[in-house]
Design a protein around this motif. Sequence first.
Motif, PDB file in Angstrom:
ATOM      1  N   ALA A 145       0.843  -1.198   0.000  1.00 29.78           N
ATOM      2  CA  ALA A 145       0.000   0.000   0.000  1.00 29.78           C
ATOM      3  C   ALA A 145       0.875   1.242   0.000  1.00 29.78           C
ATOM      4  O   ALA A 145       2.003   1.233   0.484  1.00 29.78           O
ATOM      5  N   ALA A 146       0.332   2.316  -0.527  1.00 29.15           N
ATOM      6  CA  ALA A 146       1.043   3.602  -0.510  1.00 29.15           C
ATOM      7  C   ALA A 146       0.765   4.300   0.810  1.00 29.15           C
ATOM      8  O   ALA A 146      -0.294   4.105   1.422  1.00 29.15           O
ATOM      9  N   ASP A 147       1.705   5.125   1.230  1.00 32.07           N
ATOM     10  CA  ASP A 147       1.560   5.854   2.490  1.00 32.07           C
ATOM     11  C   ASP A 147       0.268   6.670   2.548  1.00 32.07           C
ATOM     12  O   ASP A 147      -0.447   6.664   3.553  1.00 32.07           O
ATOM     13  N   LEU A 148      -0.052   7.351   1.447  1.00 30.10           N
ATOM     14  CA  LEU A 148      -1.229   8.230   1.471  1.00 30.10           C
ATOM     15  C   LEU A 148      -2.524   7.432   1.542  1.00 30.10           C
ATOM     16  O   LEU A 148      -3.511   7.895   2.095  1.00 30.10           O
ATOM     17  N   GLU A 149      -2.504   6.218   0.992  1.00 31.14           N
ATOM     18  CA  GLU A 149      -3.691   5.348   1.105  1.00 31.14           C
ATOM     19  C   GLU A 149      -3.933   4.979   2.565  1.00 31.14           C
ATOM     20  O   GLU A 149      -5.062   4.929   3.036  1.00 31.14           O
ATOM     21  N   VAL A 150      -2.836   4.693   3.247  1.00 29.05           N
ATOM     22  CA  VAL A 150      -2.947   4.266   4.646  1.00 29.05           C
ATOM     23  C   VAL A 150      -3.354   5.437   5.535  1.00 29.05           C
ATOM     24  O   VAL A 150      -4.075   5.273   6.513  1.00 29.05           O
ATOM     25  N   LEU A 166       2.079  -9.732   5.312  1.00 30.14           N
ATOM     26  CA  LEU A 166       2.971  -8.581   5.420  1.00 30.14           C
ATOM     27  C   LEU A 166       2.224  -7.396   4.825  1.00 30.14           C
ATOM     28  O   LEU A 166       1.892  -7.397   3.640  1.00 30.14           O
ATOM     29  N   PHE A 167       1.931  -6.423   5.663  1.00 32.63           N
ATOM     30  CA  PHE A 167       1.261  -5.217   5.192  1.00 32.63           C
ATOM     31  C   PHE A 167       2.374  -4.201   4.916  1.00 32.63           C
ATOM     32  O   PHE A 167       2.881  -3.554   5.831  1.00 32.63           O
ATOM     33  N   ALA A 168       2.787  -4.128   3.658  1.00 31.12           N
ATOM     34  CA  ALA A 168       3.975  -3.345   3.279  1.00 31.12           C
ATOM     35  C   ALA A 168       3.553  -1.945   2.825  1.00 31.12           C
ATOM     36  O   ALA A 168       2.834  -1.803   1.835  1.00 31.12           O
ATOM     37  N   VAL A 169       3.984  -0.948   3.556  1.00 29.01           N
ATOM     38  CA  VAL A 169       3.573   0.430   3.263  1.00 29.01           C
ATOM     39  C   VAL A 169       4.778   1.207   2.739  1.00 29.01           C
ATOM     40  O   VAL A 169       5.832   1.245   3.380  1.00 29.01           O
ATOM     41  N   MET A 170       4.625   1.790   1.569  1.00 28.72           N
ATOM     42  CA  MET A 170       5.713   2.548   0.940  1.00 28.72           C
ATOM     43  C   MET A 170       5.648   3.999   1.415  1.00 28.72           C
ATOM     44  O   MET A 170       4.825   4.780   0.929  1.00 28.72           O
ATOM     45  N   ALA A 171       6.491   4.353   2.346  1.00 26.84           N
ATOM     46  CA  ALA A 171       6.483   5.720   2.888  1.00 26.84           C
ATOM     47  C   ALA A 171       7.525   6.546   2.147  1.00 26.84           C
ATOM     48  O   ALA A 171       8.692   6.594   2.537  1.00 26.84           O
ATOM     49  N   SER A 172       7.106   7.172   1.066  1.00 30.22           N
ATOM     50  CA  SER A 172       8.049   7.875   0.191  1.00 30.22           C
ATOM     51  C   SER A 172       7.610   9.283  -0.170  1.00 30.22           C
ATOM     52  O   SER A 172       8.384  10.031  -0.756  1.00 30.22           O
ATOM     53  N   SER A 173       6.373   9.617   0.123  1.00 33.17           N
ATOM     54  CA  SER A 173       5.901  10.916  -0.354  1.00 33.17           C
ATOM     55  C   SER A 173       6.342  12.045   0.571  1.00 33.17           C
ATOM     56  O   SER A 173       6.812  11.811   1.687  1.00 33.17           O
ATOM     57  N   ARG A 174       6.186  13.255   0.102  1.00 35.25           N
ATOM     58  CA  ARG A 174       6.673  14.444   0.810  1.00 35.25           C
ATOM     59  C   ARG A 174       6.138  14.509   2.248  1.00 35.25           C
ATOM     60  O   ARG A 174       6.825  14.940   3.159  1.00 35.25           O
ATOM     61  N   ARG A 175       4.930  14.069   2.441  1.00 42.89           N
ATOM     62  CA  ARG A 175       4.298  14.144   3.765  1.00 42.89           C
ATOM     63  C   ARG A 175       5.010  13.260   4.799  1.00 42.89           C
ATOM     64  O   ARG A 175       4.856  13.451   5.993  1.00 42.89           O
ATOM     65  N   PHE A 176       5.788  12.291   4.325  1.00 49.85           N
ATOM     66  CA  PHE A 176       6.408  11.346   5.268  1.00 49.85           C
ATOM     67  C   PHE A 176       7.936  11.437   5.248  1.00 49.85           C
ATOM     68  O   PHE A 176       8.626  10.436   5.395  1.00 49.85           O
ATOM     69  N   VAL A 195       5.016  -3.470   7.737  1.00 48.90           N
ATOM     70  CA  VAL A 195       6.400  -3.168   7.363  1.00 48.90           C
ATOM     71  C   VAL A 195       6.378  -1.839   6.609  1.00 48.90           C
ATOM     72  O   VAL A 195       5.793  -1.748   5.528  1.00 48.90           O
ATOM     73  N   ILE A 196       6.969  -0.818   7.199  1.00 50.78           N
ATOM     74  CA  ILE A 196       7.005   0.482   6.525  1.00 50.78           C
ATOM     75  C   ILE A 196       8.353   0.633   5.846  1.00 50.78           C
ATOM     76  O   ILE A 196       9.395   0.623   6.498  1.00 50.78           O
ATOM     77  N   PHE A 197       8.324   0.724   4.532  1.00 47.60           N
ATOM     78  CA  PHE A 197       9.558   0.952   3.774  1.00 47.60           C
ATOM     79  C   PHE A 197       9.716   2.466   3.614  1.00 47.60           C
ATOM     80  O   PHE A 197       9.006   3.092   2.829  1.00 47.60           O
ATOM     81  N   ALA A 198      10.617   3.030   4.406  1.00 51.81           N
ATOM     82  CA  ALA A 198      10.735   4.486   4.446  1.00 51.81           C
ATOM     83  C   ALA A 198      11.987   4.957   3.710  1.00 51.81           C
ATOM     84  O   ALA A 198      13.110   4.666   4.126  1.00 51.81           O
ATOM     85  N   SER A 199      11.765   5.646   2.621  1.00 51.03           N
ATOM     86  CA  SER A 199      12.854   6.291   1.877  1.00 51.03           C
ATOM     87  C   SER A 199      12.181   7.247   0.907  1.00 51.03           C
ATOM     88  O   SER A 199      11.160   6.904   0.312  1.00 51.03           O
ATOM     89  N   PRO A 200      12.732   8.463   0.753  1.00 50.58           N
ATOM     90  CA  PRO A 200      12.012   9.455  -0.063  1.00 50.58           C
ATOM     91  C   PRO A 200      11.969   9.107  -1.545  1.00 50.58           C
ATOM     92  O   PRO A 200      12.902   8.508  -2.081  1.00 50.58           O
ATOM     93  N   CYS A 201      10.887   9.509  -2.165  1.00 53.60           N
ATOM     94  CA  CYS A 201      10.715   9.375  -3.621  1.00 53.60           C
ATOM     95  C   CYS A 201      11.933   9.959  -4.337  1.00 53.60           C
ATOM     96  O   CYS A 201      12.432  11.030  -3.964  1.00 53.60           O
TER      97      CYS A 201
END
Length: 261
Positions: free
Chosen positions: A86-91, A111-121, A169-175
């Motif tokens: 899932a995308a960060d903004l969806e969550v 595994l609930f994998a959340v891509m935390a890459s957008s400016r807000r995160f 699982v939050i995958f955190a790295s900027p776009c």
Amino acid sequence: MRNPQRGILCAGCPHRAAYLALKEATRRKRGRVICGNAGCTAVGEVHPAAATCPGGMDALLPRYNQAVPTGGTVDEPAAPVCVHVAADLEVAADDAAERFAGLAAEGEITLFAVMASSRRFLARDAVEELGQRVLGLGADTVVVLDPFDAIRCAEVLGSLLETPGVHGVIFASPCAQLQRGEGANEPVEIDRYTCVACHRCFQITACPALSFAPPVYQVDPDACAGCDLCCNYCRTQVIYSPRSRMGVEEKSRARYAAAQR
Ligand code: SF4
Ligand code: SF4
């Protein structure tokens, strides 16, 4: 950095790294399902290589474009392993509870994998809040990973895949498109005299900055985002990064710093 083409993950996209980490961790698991809608045209559905291989998308899409399982009953048992991306903004959206209802029924291990890459995160506290949100949506545990830290990703995901339940699982790295700061995206280089043209770097990452210029591979320095992902997959170690002396944490800090400039 050039803009991405439709259907191809950008050079340096953190989602590519996250997908590779998930696929590495789950590839030998029986009955795995990868599903979700992470927003980008390619993420959540397509093997990175399929996006740049003519015809590959058609061949591979059915395998990865799985509907989110709704099992968990006698008639429809849950998948052994479900990776729901899932995308960060969806969550973070108001309708997230509705959208992600039933995570526990998706797999024996989800595994609930959340891509935390957008400016807000981009800030640490925003990622922590996202973690709380993931727990509120039904995850038993939550962990934050740098998708470019392949070793830690393998360790953590391997351990989570041993334990039934829902794991956030939050995958955190900027776009990659946010990283405009000077010096952050210095390209890698391939040694044209020692590349053995095994195609491995491109076949695995499908990074659009890599191309085959017979008899060897080359990097387009204007397109390369300097993520160093391809370096992990060159067995002959002929892809040279200007960041070779930096540790994974330092590289991660540099990416966030570049995104905040
Ligand atoms: S470092 Fe490698 S994978 Fe990353 S953007 Fe450059 S060529 Fe692509
Ligand atoms: S993985 Fe290394 S040796 Fe193989 S094609 Fe890429 S740069 Fe060349």
